[in-house]
Design a protein around this motif. Structure first.
Motif, PDB file in Angstrom:
ATOM      1  N   LEU A 181     -32.004  37.215  39.334  1.00 45.35           N
ATOM      2  CA  LEU A 181     -30.798  37.455  38.546  1.00 45.35           C
ATOM      3  C   LEU A 181     -31.076  37.552  37.051  1.00 45.35           C
ATOM      4  O   LEU A 181     -30.131  37.647  36.257  1.00 45.35           O
ATOM      5  N   ASN A 182     -32.329  37.544  36.685  1.00 50.03           N
ATOM      6  CA  ASN A 182     -32.668  37.515  35.260  1.00 50.03           C
ATOM      7  C   ASN A 182     -33.684  38.575  34.875  1.00 50.03           C
ATOM      8  O   ASN A 182     -34.543  38.351  34.026  1.00 50.03           O
ATOM      9  N   GLN A 183     -33.575  39.738  35.468  1.00 52.57           N
ATOM     10  CA  GLN A 183     -34.450  40.840  35.116  1.00 52.57           C
ATOM     11  C   GLN A 183     -33.852  41.630  33.951  1.00 52.57           C
ATOM     12  O   GLN A 183     -32.643  41.734  33.813  1.00 52.57           O
ATOM     13  N   SER A 184     -34.718  42.166  33.128  1.00 54.31           N
ATOM     14  CA  SER A 184     -34.277  42.848  31.914  1.00 54.31           C
ATOM     15  C   SER A 184     -33.397  44.054  32.234  1.00 54.31           C
ATOM     16  O   SER A 184     -33.689  44.828  33.153  1.00 54.31           O
ATOM     17  N   LEU A 185     -32.333  44.213  31.456  1.00 54.47           N
ATOM     18  CA  LEU A 185     -31.461  45.373  31.597  1.00 54.47           C
ATOM     19  C   LEU A 185     -31.974  46.567  30.806  1.00 54.47           C
ATOM     20  O   LEU A 185     -31.465  47.674  30.959  1.00 54.47           O
ATOM     21  N   ASP A 186     -32.969  46.350  29.968  1.00 53.49           N
ATOM     22  CA  ASP A 186     -33.438  47.399  29.067  1.00 53.49           C
ATOM     23  C   ASP A 186     -34.728  48.070  29.531  1.00 53.49           C
ATOM     24  O   ASP A 186     -35.191  49.012  28.899  1.00 53.49           O
ATOM     25  N   LYS A 187     -35.285  47.592  30.617  1.00 52.04           N
ATOM     26  CA  LYS A 187     -36.526  48.191  31.104  1.00 52.04           C
ATOM     27  C   LYS A 187     -36.266  49.584  31.636  1.00 52.04           C
ATOM     28  O   LYS A 187     -35.156  49.898  32.114  1.00 52.04           O
ATOM     29  N   GLU A 188     -37.262  50.437  31.539  1.00 56.01           N
ATOM     30  CA  GLU A 188     -37.144  51.778  32.102  1.00 56.01           C
ATOM     31  C   GLU A 188     -37.355  51.718  33.616  1.00 56.01           C
ATOM     32  O   GLU A 188     -37.978  50.799  34.140  1.00 56.01           O
TER      33      GLU A 188
END
Length: 296
Positions: free
Chosen positions: A182-189
């Motif tokens: 539940l804490n993966q980056s929202l900004d990663k490609e």
């Protein structure tokens, strides 16, 4: 009586009195009966309608599943209702809007928060505007993994009914807010994915809110509780979705279970409708953990 108490009474009325003590025709237009429903001709058109408020960390799994495993046997319109104030969701949409996915059309729909918080408002608008053969009213914690949407298209193509639902899903345990998933980056490609081994089998026994797959003719004829003012009234807080049960009463279809492949759901203890880390959010999470028995 408080406003919440009055709303509770209204919900009870629509769930218990409408269509039993009082005629359904007093409250809503009649949905088409099975013999009046059209059958898809050629390639099936499917629409998924989802809502997200402060759930970008879950929505990225749903959006990723459409990119990683797009349908091959149907054309999908993916409609996502969200609010402009939800900055995490906006960042996620900007990320995925750049991705051209075969057989998938992105349909990003911004609503004022007061309309987003009453889920039936968005579902009603999508129902009346849709040109799809079938509409899946989903939640943003569902994941359509390998072959999922194609299995839906195959299953509903021959159904002459107004409502279907998946007969099973894979679910996680109830995950705490600090869980790595539940804490993966929202900004990663790019996209994220899941390990199906982390999910266990769960039987779905009825077409509850996230599992209503509705014939397009039915949706266009009656909307989503569109004639019931209570469920089309904006609200300043997220409302529990009592209208889902009322919707099934309105359309007069109990639902036919269908076999859907590789449908998964991430279960989470802390609700996005509450401020992250708030006392009420933590309390709700503790209650969910204490009462969690069946994965519902």
């Amino acid at each position: 009586m408080s406003s919440d108490g009055f709303i509770w009474l209204q919900n009870q009325f629509y769930n218990r009195v409408m269509g039993s003590v009082l005629p359904l025709s007093w409250f809503a237009p009649r949905a088409p009966r099975p013999d009046a429903l059209s059958m898809p001709e050629g390639r099936l058109k499917l629409q998924v309608v989802s809502h997200s408020w402060q759930y970008a960390h879950l929505s990225q799994f749903q959006l990723s599943s459409l990119v990683n495993h797009p349908p091959r046997e149907c054309d999908l319109t993916y409609t996502l209702f969200h609010a402009a104030e939800d900055t995490g969701m906006r960042r996620l949409i900007d990320r995925f809007d750049k991705i051209d996915v075969p057989n998938v059309t992105w349909d990003w729909q911004v609503l004022p928060k007061a309309e987003l918080f009453r889920r039936a408002i968005g579902r009603n608008r999508a129902s009346l505007d849709s040109t799809a053969d079938w509409i899946w009213f989903a939640d943003c914690d569902l994941i359509f993994h390998v072959g999922c949407l194609d299995s839906v298209a195959r299953a509903v193509a021959s159904q002459r009914t107004g409502l279907c639902y998946p007969d099973h899903e894979g679910i996680t345990d109830l995950l705490p807010a600090e869980h790595p998933m539940l804490n993966q980056s929202l900004d990663k490609e790019g996209t994220v994915d899941i390990d199906p081994a982390l999910f266990r089998h769960n039987v779905i026994s009825k077409p509850k809110g996230a599992f209503q797959i509705v014939h397009g003719d039915v949706a266009r004829a009656v909307g989503y509780c569109g004639s019931i003012a209570l469920y089309q009234k904006p609200t300043d807080v997220w409302r529990k979705t009592f209208e889902d049960t009322v919707f099934r009463r309105v359309i007069e279809y109990d639902g036919v279970p269908i076999e859907v492949q590789n449908l998964y759901r991430i279960r989470h203890a802390e609700k996005g409708r509450y401020a992250s880390g708030s006392r009420w959010g933590r309390l709700r999470g503790q209650i969910r953990k204490a009462t969690d028995k069946s994965g519902s």
